[in-house]
Scaffold this motif. Structure first.
Motif, PDB file in Angstrom:
ATOM      1  N   GLY A 115      -7.108 -10.997  -0.265  1.00 24.40           N
ATOM      2  CA  GLY A 115      -6.406 -10.220  -1.273  1.00 24.40           C
ATOM      3  C   GLY A 115      -4.924 -10.120  -0.983  1.00 24.40           C
ATOM      4  O   GLY A 115      -4.480 -10.351   0.145  1.00 24.40           O
ATOM      5  N   ARG A 116      -4.170  -9.739  -1.989  1.00 23.25           N
ATOM      6  CA  ARG A 116      -2.713  -9.598  -1.826  1.00 23.25           C
ATOM      7  C   ARG A 116      -2.295  -8.151  -1.585  1.00 23.25           C
ATOM      8  O   ARG A 116      -1.233  -7.896  -1.042  1.00 23.25           O
ATOM      9  CB  ARG A 116      -2.009 -10.132  -3.078  1.00 23.25           C
ATOM     10  CG  ARG A 116      -2.154 -11.628  -3.289  1.00 23.25           C
ATOM     11  CD  ARG A 116      -1.297 -12.093  -4.450  1.00 23.25           C
ATOM     12  NE  ARG A 116      -1.309 -13.535  -4.591  1.00 23.25           N
ATOM     13  CZ  ARG A 116      -0.545 -14.191  -5.458  1.00 23.25           C
ATOM     14  NH1 ARG A 116       0.255 -13.517  -6.279  1.00 23.25           N
ATOM     15  NH2 ARG A 116      -0.607 -15.505  -5.522  1.00 23.25           N
ATOM     16  N   THR A 117      -3.120  -7.210  -1.997  1.00 19.28           N
ATOM     17  CA  THR A 117      -2.785  -5.793  -1.861  1.00 19.28           C
ATOM     18  C   THR A 117      -3.942  -5.070  -1.177  1.00 19.28           C
ATOM     19  O   THR A 117      -5.058  -5.593  -1.083  1.00 19.28           O
ATOM     20  CB  THR A 117      -2.542  -5.159  -3.241  1.00 19.28           C
ATOM     21  OG1 THR A 117      -3.750  -5.204  -4.008  1.00 19.28           O
ATOM     22  CG2 THR A 117      -1.439  -5.911  -3.994  1.00 19.28           C
ATOM     23  N   ARG A 118      -3.663  -3.845  -0.724  1.00 16.46           N
ATOM     24  CA  ARG A 118      -4.712  -3.060  -0.091  1.00 16.46           C
ATOM     25  C   ARG A 118      -5.843  -2.760  -1.056  1.00 16.46           C
ATOM     26  O   ARG A 118      -7.025  -2.784  -0.673  1.00 16.46           O
ATOM     27  CB  ARG A 118      -4.118  -1.758   0.442  1.00 16.46           C
ATOM     28  CG  ARG A 118      -3.172  -1.940   1.625  1.00 16.46           C
ATOM     29  CD  ARG A 118      -2.654  -0.606   2.116  1.00 16.46           C
ATOM     30  NE  ARG A 118      -1.763  -0.765   3.257  1.00 16.46           N
ATOM     31  CZ  ARG A 118      -1.143   0.239   3.857  1.00 16.46           C
ATOM     32  NH1 ARG A 118      -1.327   1.494   3.417  1.00 16.46           N
ATOM     33  NH2 ARG A 118      -0.345   0.004   4.893  1.00 16.46           N
ATOM     34  N   SER A 119      -5.495  -2.478  -2.305  1.00 18.62           N
ATOM     35  CA  SER A 119      -6.545  -2.163  -3.277  1.00 18.62           C
ATOM     36  C   SER A 119      -7.417  -3.385  -3.562  1.00 18.62           C
ATOM     37  O   SER A 119      -8.643  -3.262  -3.704  1.00 18.62           O
ATOM     38  CB  SER A 119      -5.926  -1.653  -4.576  1.00 18.62           C
ATOM     39  OG  SER A 119      -5.078  -2.629  -5.158  1.00 18.62           O
ATOM     40  N   SER A 120      -6.811  -4.583  -3.624  1.00 14.70           N
ATOM     41  CA  SER A 120      -7.604  -5.787  -3.871  1.00 14.70           C
ATOM     42  C   SER A 120      -8.498  -6.109  -2.684  1.00 14.70           C
ATOM     43  O   SER A 120      -9.629  -6.586  -2.854  1.00 14.70           O
ATOM     44  CB  SER A 120      -6.695  -6.978  -4.193  1.00 14.70           C
ATOM     45  OG  SER A 120      -5.898  -7.331  -3.078  1.00 14.70           O
ATOM     46  N   ARG A 142      -6.235  -9.294   4.017  1.00 11.19           N
ATOM     47  CA  ARG A 142      -4.989  -9.347   3.265  1.00 11.19           C
ATOM     48  C   ARG A 142      -4.071 -10.392   3.883  1.00 11.19           C
ATOM     49  O   ARG A 142      -3.907 -10.430   5.106  1.00 11.19           O
ATOM     50  CB  ARG A 142      -4.308  -7.982   3.281  1.00 11.19           C
ATOM     51  CG  ARG A 142      -3.023  -7.908   2.452  1.00 11.19           C
ATOM     52  CD  ARG A 142      -2.423  -6.515   2.528  1.00 11.19           C
ATOM     53  NE  ARG A 142      -1.196  -6.400   1.773  1.00 11.19           N
ATOM     54  CZ  ARG A 142      -0.431  -5.313   1.741  1.00 11.19           C
ATOM     55  NH1 ARG A 142      -0.806  -4.236   2.447  1.00 11.19           N
ATOM     56  NH2 ARG A 142       0.671  -5.290   1.021  1.00 11.19           N
ATOM     57  N   SER A 175      -1.934 -14.562   3.185  1.00  7.65           N
ATOM     58  CA  SER A 175      -1.774 -15.800   2.437  1.00  7.65           C
ATOM     59  C   SER A 175      -3.125 -16.492   2.308  1.00  7.65           C
ATOM     60  O   SER A 175      -3.833 -16.668   3.302  1.00  7.65           O
ATOM     61  CB  SER A 175      -0.784 -16.723   3.158  1.00  7.65           C
ATOM     62  OG  SER A 175      -0.893 -18.058   2.701  1.00  7.65           O
ATOM     63  N   ARG A 180      -1.002 -20.585  -6.372  1.00  5.26           N
ATOM     64  CA  ARG A 180      -1.525 -19.553  -5.472  1.00  5.26           C
ATOM     65  C   ARG A 180      -2.099 -20.143  -4.185  1.00  5.26           C
ATOM     66  O   ARG A 180      -2.402 -19.408  -3.241  1.00  5.26           O
ATOM     67  CB  ARG A 180      -2.604 -18.747  -6.184  1.00  5.26           C
ATOM     68  CG  ARG A 180      -2.073 -17.863  -7.302  1.00  5.26           C
ATOM     69  CD  ARG A 180      -3.218 -17.107  -7.970  1.00  5.26           C
ATOM     70  NE  ARG A 180      -2.742 -16.176  -8.992  1.00  5.26           N
ATOM     71  CZ  ARG A 180      -3.528 -15.429  -9.748  1.00  5.26           C
ATOM     72  NH1 ARG A 180      -4.841 -15.512  -9.596  1.00  5.26           N
ATOM     73  NH2 ARG A 180      -3.028 -14.609 -10.651  1.00  5.26           N
TER      74      ARG A 180
END
Length: 245
Positions: free
Chosen positions: A46-51, A80, A82, A112
């Motif tokens: 994921g890219r964010t903590r929520s994701s 989290r 790349s 991506r």
């Protein structure tokens, strides 16, 4: 005289982006783990903590279902970072990398780093790109070998993954010929070699893998080229062969 060949397949990594296609790929990885007595690692990036948190919850549920239905060991991980870097690092500890095929927006996947072609290029591991529904094992397997490939190794891997005893083989085919044979055989799986990482982008086998990944209807297993020097942290991927009268 009969020959028995075994291919080590004990650690399988399935990359999950929570799409329907990647969930299907995880089930294919689960079926292979069951058939080969391997353990399965599910990886979400994921890219964010929520994701990452959302990915962890989804992977935990998927891992529980895989364990209950297939009776296999599953390790779900959501991290989290790349996408390409995390997948490449995790793949170094796997015997097989399993990922979904390209989706409706291939350019977005390419940017991506999640496009199958980019992932395959980044990892020196056998990579299975899943397109077909993961319901049963592979009955019709087609293997492509070239002069620069390890033909016995390619056939051993194809045989290990096939439920049928004798996979079909094509020597040095063009992409058009290989795709035509895939369709005529109604192949479930196509196994192809991969050129060295320093080979020119236009080199024939690399072009072959790109075209097959883009246009095959079957799942595609891309095998790594023979390394000049062994990778420091790589698991054993050589083939143990015993011959009995």
């Amino acid at each position: 005289m009969t020959a028995t060949k075994t291919v080590p397949l004990k650690r399988i990594l399935a990359v999950c982006d929570l799409s329907v296609a990647s969930t299907n790929a995880a089930w294919r990885a689960g079926l292979l783990a069951r058939d080969h007595g391997a353990w399965l690692r599910l990886l979400h990036v994921g890219r964010t903590r929520s994701s990452v948190a959302h990915g962890k919850a989804a992977l935990d549920a998927l891992a529980w279902e895989l364990q209950e239905r297939l009776k296999i060991a599953v390790l779900p991980q959501s991290v989290r970072g790349s996408f390409r870097r995390e997948v490449a690092a995790a793949a170094r500890e796997a015997d097989l990398l399993v990922l979904r095929s390209a989706q409706a927006h291939p350019l977005r996947d390419w940017l991506r780093g999640s496009h199958p072609e980019r992932v395959v290029q980044a990892c020196r591991r056998p990579a299975l790109v899943v397109r077909r529904p993961a319901t049963v094992g592979y009955d019709r397997v087609l293997a492509s070998v070239d002069e620069g490939d390890d033909a016995p190794g390619t056939m051993a891997v194809a045989t290990a993954l096939a439920r049928a005893p004798a996979p079909s083989m094509l020597f040095a085919p063009t992409a058009d010929l290989l795709l035509a044979r895939e369709r005529s055989l109604l192949a479930d799986l196509v196994v192809i070699g991969r050129p060295p990482r320093d080979a020119p982008m236009g080199w024939a086998p690399r072009t072959l893998s790109r075209l097959v990944l883009a246009h095959a209807l079957a799942d595609v297993l891309v095998l790594p080229a023979l390394a000049v020097q062994p990778l420091p942290s790589a698991p054993r991927v050589d083939i143990d062969t015993t011959v009995a009268d």
